[in-house]
Design an enzyme around this catalytic site. Structure first.
Site, PDB file in Angstrom:
ATOM      1  N   ARG A 102       0.882  -1.178   0.000  1.00  0.00           N
ATOM      2  CA  ARG A 102       0.000   0.000   0.000  1.00  0.00           C
ATOM      3  C   ARG A 102       0.911   1.216   0.000  1.00  0.00           C
ATOM      4  O   ARG A 102       1.671   1.435   0.951  1.00  0.00           O
ATOM      5  CB  ARG A 102      -0.906  -0.017   1.226  1.00  0.00           C
ATOM      6  CG  ARG A 102      -1.644   1.280   1.420  1.00  0.00           C
ATOM      7  CD  ARG A 102      -2.803   1.160   2.381  1.00  0.00           C
ATOM      8  NE  ARG A 102      -3.892   0.431   1.764  1.00  0.00           N
ATOM      9  CZ  ARG A 102      -5.142   0.402   2.234  1.00  0.00           C
ATOM     10  NH1 ARG A 102      -5.450   1.070   3.325  1.00  0.00           N
ATOM     11  NH2 ARG A 102      -6.083  -0.276   1.609  1.00  0.00           N
ATOM     12  N   HIS A 129      -6.968   0.657  -6.786  1.00  0.00           N
ATOM     13  CA  HIS A 129      -7.176  -0.248  -5.649  1.00  0.00           C
ATOM     14  C   HIS A 129      -7.770  -1.550  -6.208  1.00  0.00           C
ATOM     15  O   HIS A 129      -8.946  -1.851  -6.009  1.00  0.00           O
ATOM     16  CB  HIS A 129      -8.116   0.418  -4.639  1.00  0.00           C
ATOM     17  CG  HIS A 129      -8.105  -0.208  -3.283  1.00  0.00           C
ATOM     18  ND1 HIS A 129      -7.341  -1.313  -2.957  1.00  0.00           N
ATOM     19  CD2 HIS A 129      -8.784   0.117  -2.142  1.00  0.00           C
ATOM     20  CE1 HIS A 129      -7.547  -1.620  -1.684  1.00  0.00           C
ATOM     21  NE2 HIS A 129      -8.419  -0.778  -1.171  1.00  0.00           N
ATOM     22  N   GLN A 132      -9.721  -4.126  -4.008  1.00  0.00           N
ATOM     23  CA  GLN A 132     -11.068  -3.660  -3.668  1.00  0.00           C
ATOM     24  C   GLN A 132     -12.020  -3.952  -4.832  1.00  0.00           C
ATOM     25  O   GLN A 132     -13.134  -4.438  -4.636  1.00  0.00           O
ATOM     26  CB  GLN A 132     -11.028  -2.153  -3.372  1.00  0.00           C
ATOM     27  CG  GLN A 132     -12.356  -1.605  -2.945  1.00  0.00           C
ATOM     28  CD  GLN A 132     -12.838  -2.220  -1.639  1.00  0.00           C
ATOM     29  OE1 GLN A 132     -12.113  -2.225  -0.650  1.00  0.00           O
ATOM     30  NE2 GLN A 132     -14.049  -2.739  -1.613  1.00  0.00           N
ATOM     31  N   ASP A 224     -17.329   6.551  -2.175  1.00  0.00           N
ATOM     32  CA  ASP A 224     -16.078   6.462  -1.408  1.00  0.00           C
ATOM     33  C   ASP A 224     -15.855   7.849  -0.788  1.00  0.00           C
ATOM     34  O   ASP A 224     -16.532   8.828  -1.163  1.00  0.00           O
ATOM     35  CB  ASP A 224     -14.928   6.071  -2.359  1.00  0.00           C
ATOM     36  CG  ASP A 224     -13.592   5.882  -1.653  1.00  0.00           C
ATOM     37  OD1 ASP A 224     -13.572   5.747  -0.404  1.00  0.00           O
ATOM     38  OD2 ASP A 224     -12.552   5.889  -2.345  1.00  0.00           O
ATOM     39  N   CYS A 264     -16.323   1.111  -0.198  1.00  0.00           N
ATOM     40  CA  CYS A 264     -15.114   0.321   0.111  1.00  0.00           C
ATOM     41  C   CYS A 264     -14.766   0.369   1.589  1.00  0.00           C
ATOM     42  O   CYS A 264     -14.073  -0.521   2.076  1.00  0.00           O
ATOM     43  CB  CYS A 264     -13.953   0.822  -0.742  1.00  0.00           C
ATOM     44  SG  CYS A 264     -13.614   2.567  -0.538  1.00  0.00           S
ATOM     45  N   ARG A 292     -13.377  -9.217   0.664  1.00  0.00           N
ATOM     46  CA  ARG A 292     -11.951  -8.957   0.410  1.00  0.00           C
ATOM     47  C   ARG A 292     -11.116 -10.198   0.754  1.00  0.00           C
ATOM     48  O   ARG A 292     -10.226 -10.586   0.007  1.00  0.00           O
ATOM     49  CB  ARG A 292     -11.460  -7.767   1.264  1.00  0.00           C
ATOM     50  CG  ARG A 292     -11.983  -6.403   0.846  1.00  0.00           C
ATOM     51  CD  ARG A 292     -11.287  -5.875  -0.399  1.00  0.00           C
ATOM     52  NE  ARG A 292      -9.842  -5.766  -0.246  1.00  0.00           N
ATOM     53  CZ  ARG A 292      -9.211  -4.735   0.287  1.00  0.00           C
ATOM     54  NH1 ARG A 292      -9.884  -3.681   0.699  1.00  0.00           N
ATOM     55  NH2 ARG A 292      -7.885  -4.708   0.375  1.00  0.00           N
TER      56      ARG A 292
HETATM   57  N1   CP Z   1     -11.199  -0.713   1.795  1.00  0.00           N
HETATM   58  C1   CP Z   1      -9.965  -0.747   2.330  1.00  0.00           C
HETATM   59  O1   CP Z   1      -8.964  -0.939   1.639  1.00  0.00           O
HETATM   60  O2   CP Z   1      -9.937  -0.601   3.686  1.00  0.00           O
HETATM   61  P1   CP Z   1      -8.642  -0.276   4.541  1.00  0.00           P
HETATM   62  O3   CP Z   1      -8.137   1.054   4.105  1.00  0.00           O
HETATM   63  O4   CP Z   1      -9.114  -0.283   5.973  1.00  0.00           O
HETATM   64  O5   CP Z   1      -7.606  -1.347   4.304  1.00  0.00           O
HETATM   65  N1  NVA Z   2      -9.992   6.357  -1.836  1.00  0.00           N
HETATM   66  C1  NVA Z   2      -9.679   5.906  -0.509  1.00  0.00           C
HETATM   67  C2  NVA Z   2      -9.859   4.430  -0.385  1.00  0.00           C
HETATM   68  C3  NVA Z   2      -9.607   3.847   0.971  1.00  0.00           C
HETATM   69  C4  NVA Z   2      -9.761   2.358   1.011  1.00  0.00           C
HETATM   70  C5  NVA Z   2      -8.245   6.306  -0.167  1.00  0.00           C
HETATM   71  O1  NVA Z   2      -7.371   6.159  -1.027  1.00  0.00           O
HETATM   72  O2  NVA Z   2      -8.018   6.753   0.944  1.00  0.00           O
END
Ligand code: CP
Ligand code: NVA
Length: 316
Positions: A102, A129, A132, A224, A264, A292
């Protein structure tokens, strides 16, 4: 399906056939979750940003496949500061089976993957993502019984989640409408790519600026956060710009009566989605979040070249 190793940096790295296979495998793994297919194998999970679902789902996914996870926090490895990204990738390639990252910048992921000899999975970047989107496809398939032709409306920011959804929906023949404020559209390059995929696979891609028109008759509603991780400084201005794009009762009523609501998560209740919509019977966000774990087992097996009829048949 494959004995080759694969990176999953973008959802568009997966062909329509692979997407369908992973989704169906995810549904199967949800029913029969445990195996020892990946006994002795390790996933390195690297985070530059916070996470709840991604960490829990990857850790449990590896456990349920008989393997294990090593979680590396940003302060301990300090990618690109304490050590070059390519040196971290080279070191981990000698010690673990695969890595999921990440990251703030998608370029970090690409640099890591270029230097790694193990499969690399995008666990969220500023651009996409894909994990997701896999869970989202699985959830749509679970509740609507199909993907092709499903009318899907995303209301909100043209962000990383939106990018992966557009590409995933285009590849699987869904009818995707994004409603966002002017200036907050998904990247042109992603819209163009999605339109090309849609033309090939029977999907439809629309980007509009009227949320109520966008959701007319939609079978799936998605939103989101308005400010993603890394955009905290823009939070105030975004709150004002995005206010007309809230997923609230009025918007829900304009969709198909049996529409499902997806998010998400994490959700900012009272901003992009109201409590009554998030907590309504039409909201399946916690099923989606659970998915997930199941779909990532299929994605991990695909990445390491073990998404085969044989490995799925030993799931007990
Ligand atoms: N949806 C998602 O990726 O959640 P987190 O940011 O909690 O991992
Ligand atoms: N768009 C959001 C998604 C979190 C899972 C972010 O990047 O923070």
């Amino acid at each position: 399906m494959t004995d080759q190793r694969h990176d999953i940096l973008s959802i568009a790295d997966l062909s329509p056939e692979v997407l369908h296979t992973i989704v169906e495998a995810g549904l199967r793994l949800k029913r029969t979750p445990r195996s020892s297919v990946l006994a002795g194998q390790t996933l390195a999970l690297i985070f530059e940003k916070p996470s709840l679902r991604t960490r829990v789902s990857f850790e449990l996914a590896m456990q349920e496949l008989g393997g294990s996870c090593i979680v590396l926090r940003p302060d301990e490895i300090q990618m690109g500061r304490r050590e070059a990204i390519k040196d971290i990738a080279a070191y981990l390639s000698r010690n673990v089976t695969l890595a999921a990252l990440r990251v703030f910048a998608h370029a970090t992921l690409e640099e890591f993957a270029a230097a790694a000899s193990i499969p690399v999975i995008n666990a969220l970047s500023d651009h996409e993502h894909p994990c997701q989107a896999l869970a989202d496809l699985m959830t749509v398939r679970e509740y609507k019984g199909r993907l092709t032709g499903v009318r899907f409306a995303y209301v909100g920011d043209g962000n990383n989640v939106c990018h992966s959804l557009l590409l995933a929906g285009a590849s699987t023949g869904m009818h995707m409408t994004v409603a966002c404020p002017e200036g907050y559209e998904p990247d042109c390059s992603v819209v163009t790519h999605a339109a090309q995929l849609a033309a090939k696979h029977g999907g439809v891609i629309r980007v509009v600026h009227d949320p109520l028109a966008a959701v007319q008759g939609a079978e799936v509603l998605y939103t989101d956060v308005w400010a993603s991780m890394g955009q905290e400084a823009e939070q105030e201005i975004r709150r004002a710009v995005f206010a007309p794009f809230q997923l609230n009762r009025r918007v829900l009523t304009a969709a198909a009566p049996d529409a499902i609501v997806l998010h998400c998560l994490p959700a900012h209740r009272g901003e992009e989605i109201t409590d009554d919509v998030l907590d309504s019977p039409q909201s399946v966000v916690f099923e989606q979040a659970e998915n997930r774990r199941h779909v990532q087992k299929a994605a991990i097996l695909y990445a390491v070249g073990r998404l085969t009829a044989e490995s799925l048949s030993v799931v007990s």
